[in-house]
Write an enzyme that holds these catalytic residues in place. Structure first.
Site, short mmCIF file in Angstrom:
data_model
loop_
_atom_site.label_atom_id
_atom_site.label_comp_id
_atom_site.label_asym_id
_atom_site.label_seq_id
_atom_site.Cartn_x
_atom_site.Cartn_y
_atom_site.Cartn_z
N ARG A 27 -39.26 -18.74 51.44
CA ARG A 27 -39.94 -17.85 50.49
C ARG A 27 -41.47 -17.99 50.53
O ARG A 27 -42.13 -17.82 49.51
CB ARG A 27 -39.43 -18.09 49.06
CG ARG A 27 -37.97 -17.76 48.84
CD ARG A 27 -37.75 -16.26 48.76
NE ARG A 27 -36.49 -15.94 48.13
CZ ARG A 27 -36.37 -15.39 46.92
NH1 ARG A 27 -37.43 -15.07 46.23
NH2 ARG A 27 -35.19 -15.13 46.44
N ARG A 31 -44.91 -14.64 45.58
CA ARG A 31 -45.81 -14.52 44.41
C ARG A 31 -46.72 -15.69 44.14
O ARG A 31 -47.67 -15.57 43.38
CB ARG A 31 -44.96 -14.25 43.16
CG ARG A 31 -44.46 -12.84 43.10
CD ARG A 31 -43.33 -12.74 42.12
NE ARG A 31 -42.23 -13.57 42.58
CZ ARG A 31 -41.11 -13.75 41.92
NH1 ARG A 31 -40.94 -13.19 40.75
NH2 ARG A 31 -40.15 -14.51 42.42
N ARG A 40 -49.02 -6.64 45.62
CA ARG A 40 -47.87 -6.35 44.77
C ARG A 40 -48.27 -5.56 43.51
O ARG A 40 -47.47 -4.83 42.95
CB ARG A 40 -47.21 -7.68 44.43
CG ARG A 40 -46.03 -7.64 43.55
CD ARG A 40 -44.81 -7.06 44.22
NE ARG A 40 -43.72 -7.16 43.29
CZ ARG A 40 -43.61 -6.40 42.22
NH1 ARG A 40 -44.49 -5.46 41.98
NH2 ARG A 40 -42.60 -6.55 41.40
N ASP A 76 -35.83 -8.54 52.02
CA ASP A 76 -34.93 -9.19 51.08
C ASP A 76 -33.51 -9.12 51.62
O ASP A 76 -33.19 -8.23 52.41
CB ASP A 76 -34.98 -8.52 49.69
CG ASP A 76 -34.39 -9.44 48.64
OD1 ASP A 76 -35.09 -10.38 48.22
OD2 ASP A 76 -33.22 -9.24 48.27
N TYR A 153 -23.77 -10.63 44.70
CA TYR A 153 -24.67 -9.66 44.06
C TYR A 153 -24.03 -8.27 43.97
O TYR A 153 -24.21 -7.55 42.98
CB TYR A 153 -25.99 -9.56 44.84
CG TYR A 153 -26.88 -10.76 44.62
CD1 TYR A 153 -27.62 -10.89 43.45
CD2 TYR A 153 -26.96 -11.76 45.58
CE1 TYR A 153 -28.43 -12.00 43.24
CE2 TYR A 153 -27.78 -12.88 45.38
CZ TYR A 153 -28.50 -12.99 44.21
OH TYR A 153 -29.29 -14.09 43.99
O1 CP3 Z 1 -39.06 -16.28 52.83
C1 CP3 Z 1 -39.84 -15.32 52.75
O2 CP3 Z 1 -41.03 -15.46 52.42
C2 CP3 Z 1 -39.36 -13.95 53.14
C3 CP3 Z 1 -39.01 -13.11 52.05
C4 CP3 Z 1 -37.73 -13.29 51.25
C5 CP3 Z 1 -37.59 -12.67 49.99
N1 CP3 Z 1 -36.30 -12.83 49.59
C6 CP3 Z 1 -38.66 -11.96 49.27
C7 CP3 Z 1 -38.55 -11.75 47.83
C8 CP3 Z 1 -36.50 -13.91 51.56
C9 CP3 Z 1 -36.11 -14.75 52.75
C10 CP3 Z 1 -35.61 -13.58 50.49
C11 CP3 Z 1 -34.20 -14.00 50.47
C12 CP3 Z 1 -33.41 -13.84 49.26
N2 CP3 Z 1 -33.46 -12.81 48.36
C13 CP3 Z 1 -32.37 -14.71 48.86
C14 CP3 Z 1 -31.88 -15.90 49.65
C15 CP3 Z 1 -32.83 -17.03 49.59
C16 CP3 Z 1 -32.84 -17.79 48.31
O3 CP3 Z 1 -33.94 -17.92 47.74
O4 CP3 Z 1 -31.78 -18.28 47.89
C17 CP3 Z 1 -31.82 -14.21 47.67
C18 CP3 Z 1 -30.69 -14.83 46.88
C19 CP3 Z 1 -32.51 -13.01 47.35
C20 CP3 Z 1 -32.28 -12.08 46.22
C21 CP3 Z 1 -33.46 -11.93 45.38
N3 CP3 Z 1 -34.59 -11.22 45.72
C22 CP3 Z 1 -33.64 -12.45 44.09
C23 CP3 Z 1 -32.62 -13.30 43.35
C24 CP3 Z 1 -34.91 -12.04 43.66
C25 CP3 Z 1 -35.49 -12.23 42.29
C26 CP3 Z 1 -35.85 -13.62 42.04
C27 CP3 Z 1 -37.24 -13.84 42.49
O5 CP3 Z 1 -37.49 -14.76 43.27
O6 CP3 Z 1 -38.08 -13.07 41.99
C28 CP3 Z 1 -35.51 -11.31 44.71
C29 CP3 Z 1 -36.86 -10.70 44.73
C30 CP3 Z 1 -37.78 -11.18 45.80
N4 CP3 Z 1 -37.44 -11.36 47.11
C31 CP3 Z 1 -39.17 -11.46 45.64
C32 CP3 Z 1 -39.65 -11.81 46.91
C33 CP3 Z 1 -41.07 -12.15 47.29
C34 CP3 Z 1 -39.97 -11.32 44.35
C35 CP3 Z 1 -40.19 -9.88 44.10
C36 CP3 Z 1 -41.52 -9.56 43.49
O7 CP3 Z 1 -42.56 -9.66 44.16
O8 CP3 Z 1 -41.50 -9.12 42.33
#
Ligand code: CP3
Length: 357
Positions: A27, A31, A40, A76, A153
């Site tokens: 990740r 943010r 963003r 994502d 999900y």
């Molecule tokens: O690693 C990286 O930097 C690449 C980007 C990446 C995102 N999501 C961007 C993101 C990756 C590899 C993911 C994977 C992801 N997404 C997973 C598996 C990895 C893990 O952390 O377990 C899962 C379960 C998700 C589903 C998801 N997407 C959730 C639960 C959320 C909300 C929670 C949160 O962290 O905000 C997201 C949103 C998300 N995905 C954001 C980002 C940068 C935040 C969105 C925003 O900017 O508002």
């Protein structure tokens, strides 16, 4: 790999000798970086994912700002269910939400078979553009959720505490669950193959929710589908990383999926796992992500602890045990990366062997 100026990450994924341990952060494009938040502010999350210029821009940010040894494409895991026809919304502070979760056979039959080059073309375009802009500085990682994690999900409709709805599905309608998991395994294999063709140098499969299943259920509803994906991925030399968070009772079983690298969460001792898997797979991880709330001296000590636990030699990619949290200070992420760069070379020098490190 001659077109990469820094191929430490790829070499470590293949167990080849390197002069130091490579490091990236799950990740890392997110943010906690003010530069991410600035972009963003002007675009919502899905627009960023679907606009290759914006996705490439944030993909490169941690390479420029933090100095990581690999980039991961900004996207994502939930773009796959969206491409299959589900309506995805990302809510500020609440996370992802599907308004039409999968609850019965009709819902399942509505899931489309995807063509990643058409339905997820924006991801492939973001990969090509990121590769171009990286210009060989570091490798680019592509990723997907595992079928099981995607299913949670798709069925729950949002994040969940006790996963009641998806558990009701697997215990009462197992064949329906398997039907969806099979569709997802095919979609993920096609998607990761397309990403490799588009130019990623490695792929990671995130099984974020594998740990909510009992060992037998994990094998039936998650592991066999990850193994299927890995056997279907059309790759030449690109390593596959499998990260099953919370699944720590049988690492040998995890190696049976056929990944090149196992990602470890922060609850295990990486040195003990190394002894167990004994060269069957390389390892990635596994510093507790909340250590980044501590001061830099503590971060340095934790980095050394993990390097010492892994011990001498190749086959280790340094990472956190789960994704970096949004309220981490970027300087602390940078300190982590710098400490790995400074402290790890002695674990790769032949003469260190005689000193017992
Ligand atoms: O690693 C990286 O930097 C690449 C980007 C990446 C995102 N999501 C961007 C993101 C990756 C590899 C993911 C994977 C992801 N997404 C997973 C598996 C990895 C893990 O952390 O377990 C899962 C379960 C998700 C589903 C998801 N997407 C959730 C639960 C959320 C909300 C929670 C949160 O962290 O905000 C997201 C949103 C998300 N995905 C954001 C980002 C940068 C935040 C969105 C925003 O900017 O508002």
């Amino acid at each position: 790999m001659s077109n990469l100026q820094n191929d430490l990450f790829i070499k470590a994924c293949k167990g080849q000798e390197t002069e130091r341990t490579p490091v990236w952060i799950m990740r890392q494009a997110g943010r906690y970086l003010p530069q991410y938040r600035m972009i963003r502010e002007k675009a919502d999350f899905l627009t960023m994912c679907k606009t290759p210029e914006l996705a490439a821009q944030v993909t490169l940010q941690p390479v420029d700002l933090i100095g990581v040894d690999a980039a991961i494409i900004f996207s994502d895991i939930l773009v796959i269910p969206e491409a299959m026809g589900m309506h995805l919304e990302m809510h500020e502070g609440k996370g992802p939400m599907f308004h039409n979760p999968i609850r019965n056979k009709d819902d399942v039959s509505r899931l489309k078979r995807i063509d990643p080059w058409k339905d997820l073309k924006y991801v492939m375009d973001a990969v090509s553009l990121s590769k171009k802009e990286l210009n060989g500085r570091v490798p680019l990682i592509g990723f997907s959720g595992s079928p099981w994690t995607l299913l949670t999900y798709m069925v729950e409709g949002k994040g969940s505490k006790n996963f009641s709805i998806v558990k009701k599905l697997i215990y009462n309608y197992p064949s329906l669950a398997h039907e969806i998991l099979n569709k997802l395994a095919e979609a993920v294999a096609d998607y990761l193959s397309a990403k490799i063709e588009a130019g990623v140098n490695a792929v990671q499969i995130f099984d974020t929710w594998g740990g909510i299943l009992s060992p037998a259920d994990f094998e039936e509803f998650s592991l066999q589908y990850v193994a299927k994906i890995i056997s279907l991925i059309k790759k030449k030399t690109e390593p596959v990383i499998f990260f099953a968070k919370g699944v720590n009772y049988d690492h040998i079983k995890l190696t049976s999926a056929g990944a090149d690298v196992l990602g470890l969460d922060w609850t295990v001792d990486i040195g003990k796992v190394r002894n167990i898997v004994h060269g069957k797979t390389d390892l990635q991880g596994n510093m507790d992500q909340t250590i980044l709330y501590a001061n830099t001296e503590r971060i340095r000590n934790e980095v050394i602890k993990i390097l010492e636990s892994y011990g001498y030699g190749s086959g280790h990619v340094f990472n956190l045990g789960h994704g970096i949290l949004p309220d981490i200070e970027p300087e602390n992420a940078k300190a982590l990366v710098d400490f790995v760069k400074v402290e790890s070379p002695r674990f790769h020098r032949k003469e260190s062997l005689s000193k017992g490190t």
